[in-house]
Design a protein around this motif. Structure first.
Motif, PDB file in Angstrom:
ATOM      1  N   PRO A 284       0.843  -1.364   0.548  1.00  0.00           N
ATOM      2  CA  PRO A 284      -0.069  -0.079  -0.026  1.00  0.00           C
ATOM      3  C   PRO A 284       1.496   1.531  -0.040  1.00  0.00           C
ATOM      4  CG  PRO A 284      -0.751  -1.352   1.969  1.00  0.00           C
ATOM      5  CD  PRO A 284       1.042  -2.021   1.009  1.00  0.00           C
ATOM      6  N   LEU A 285       1.932   1.341   0.793  1.00  0.00           N
ATOM      7  CA  LEU A 285       3.092   2.292   1.112  1.00  0.00           C
ATOM      8  C   LEU A 285       3.668   2.469  -0.636  1.00  0.00           C
ATOM      9  CD1 LEU A 285       4.038   4.603   2.393  1.00  0.00           C
ATOM     10  CD2 LEU A 285       6.098   3.086   3.293  1.00  0.00           C
ATOM     11  N   LEU A 286       3.621   1.832  -1.139  1.00  0.00           N
ATOM     12  CA  LEU A 286       4.085   2.058  -2.735  1.00  0.00           C
ATOM     13  C   LEU A 286       3.164   2.251  -4.293  1.00  0.00           C
ATOM     14  CD1 LEU A 286       6.274   1.638  -4.229  1.00  0.00           C
ATOM     15  CD2 LEU A 286       5.547  -0.611  -4.805  1.00  0.00           C
ATOM     16  N   ARG A 287       1.698   2.012  -3.501  1.00  0.00           N
ATOM     17  CA  ARG A 287       0.890   1.968  -4.455  1.00  0.00           C
ATOM     18  C   ARG A 287       0.359   3.189  -4.274  1.00  0.00           C
ATOM     19  NH1 ARG A 287      -4.508  -1.721  -4.553  1.00  0.00           N
ATOM     20  NH2 ARG A 287      -2.970  -3.113  -6.110  1.00  0.00           N
ATOM     21  N   TRP A 288       0.696   4.488  -2.941  1.00  0.00           N
ATOM     22  CA  TRP A 288      -0.695   5.059  -2.468  1.00  0.00           C
ATOM     23  C   TRP A 288       0.637   6.458  -2.537  1.00  0.00           C
ATOM     24  CZ3 TRP A 288      -3.171   2.360   1.872  1.00  0.00           C
ATOM     25  CH2 TRP A 288      -4.546   1.981   0.845  1.00  0.00           C
ATOM     26  N   THR A 289       2.030   6.331  -2.745  1.00  0.00           N
ATOM     27  CA  THR A 289       3.295   7.356  -2.239  1.00  0.00           C
ATOM     28  C   THR A 289       4.232   7.175  -3.396  1.00  0.00           C
ATOM     29  OG1 THR A 289       4.382   6.119  -0.595  1.00  0.00           O
ATOM     30  CG2 THR A 289       2.608   7.188   0.276  1.00  0.00           C
ATOM     31  N   GLY A 290       4.283   5.965  -3.498  1.00  0.00           N
ATOM     32  CA  GLY A 290       5.461   5.877  -4.681  1.00  0.00           C
ATOM     33  C   GLY A 290       6.624   5.749  -3.803  1.00  0.00           C
TER      34      GLY A 290
ATOM     35  N   PRO B  62      10.995  -0.809   4.213  1.00  0.00           N
ATOM     36  CA  PRO B  62      12.209  -1.960   3.851  1.00  0.00           C
ATOM     37  C   PRO B  62      11.504  -2.693   3.693  1.00  0.00           C
ATOM     38  CG  PRO B  62      11.656  -0.941   5.949  1.00  0.00           C
ATOM     39  CD  PRO B  62      10.402   0.180   5.347  1.00  0.00           C
ATOM     40  N   GLY B  63      10.479  -3.021   3.387  1.00  0.00           N
ATOM     41  CA  GLY B  63       9.777  -5.199   2.777  1.00  0.00           C
ATOM     42  C   GLY B  63       9.331  -5.216   1.387  1.00  0.00           C
ATOM     43  N   CYS B  64       9.407  -3.917   0.672  1.00  0.00           N
ATOM     44  CA  CYS B  64       9.017  -4.018  -0.690  1.00  0.00           C
ATOM     45  C   CYS B  64      10.225  -5.284  -1.301  1.00  0.00           C
ATOM     46  CB  CYS B  64       9.076  -2.970  -1.327  1.00  0.00           C
ATOM     47  SG  CYS B  64       7.615  -1.559  -1.400  1.00  0.00           S
TER      48      CYS B  64
END
Length: 157
Positions: free
Chosen positions: A64-70, A74-76
């Motif tokens: 969700p962090l990548l999806r909403w903020t780009g 650390p877990g991606c």
């Protein structure tokens, strides 16, 4: 000897009928059950990730962090890293998430120590100092910042 009493045992303790079994003893065999259960869970999780490829869309939810903020957290790439580790591809695993590979190795070492200590009857005392906890948090933060800058382009999955 007159007036002497027999020593009390678990079977002759007050309130216990003669011949009744005493309290159950837990041996070293019982002590290894928790680390073996954790090991079984880890093997099952890695087995699942090895069988269900996270590189194919639709198998796992997106970060969700990548999806909403780009921003890459650390877990991606951790699942892709676990998939590569399960298939023995360390280079791909390090490229997907180097921090996760270090965490897998650290947890494997911890689990090995826990299992050996349980098997030898020694307790495992895990008492990290605040400096250890803060150091790990700082490492994760540094990894996150670097992988989201042009300098850390090689750390992005």
């Amino acid at each position: 000897m007159p007036g002497a009493t027999a020593p009390r045992t678990a079977a002759t303790a007050p309130g216990r009928p003669a011949g009744a079994p005493g309290p159950a003893r837990t041996g070293r065999g019982a002590a290894v059950v928790p680390p073996l259960a954790v090991l079984a869970g880890v093997v099952a999780a890695f087995g699942w990730v090895a069988a269900v490829d996270p590189n194919e869309p639709g198998h796992y939810p997106a970060c969700p962090l990548l999806r909403w903020t780009g921003v890459h957290c650390p877990g991606c790439g951790g699942l892709r890293s676990a998939h590569a580790v399960a298939h023995g591809d360390l280079v791909t695993a390090l490229h997907a998430n180097a921090l996760a590979v270090l965490a897998y190795a650290g947890f494997a070492a911890f689990l090995a120590v826990w299992l050996v200590r349980a098997a030898t009857g020694r307790p495992l005392e895990l008492r990290p100092r605040p400096v250890h906890v803060w150091s790990l948090a700082a490492l994760a933060l540094l990894f996150t910042v670097v992988r989201n800058t042009p300098l850390g382009r090689g750390l992005v999955p």
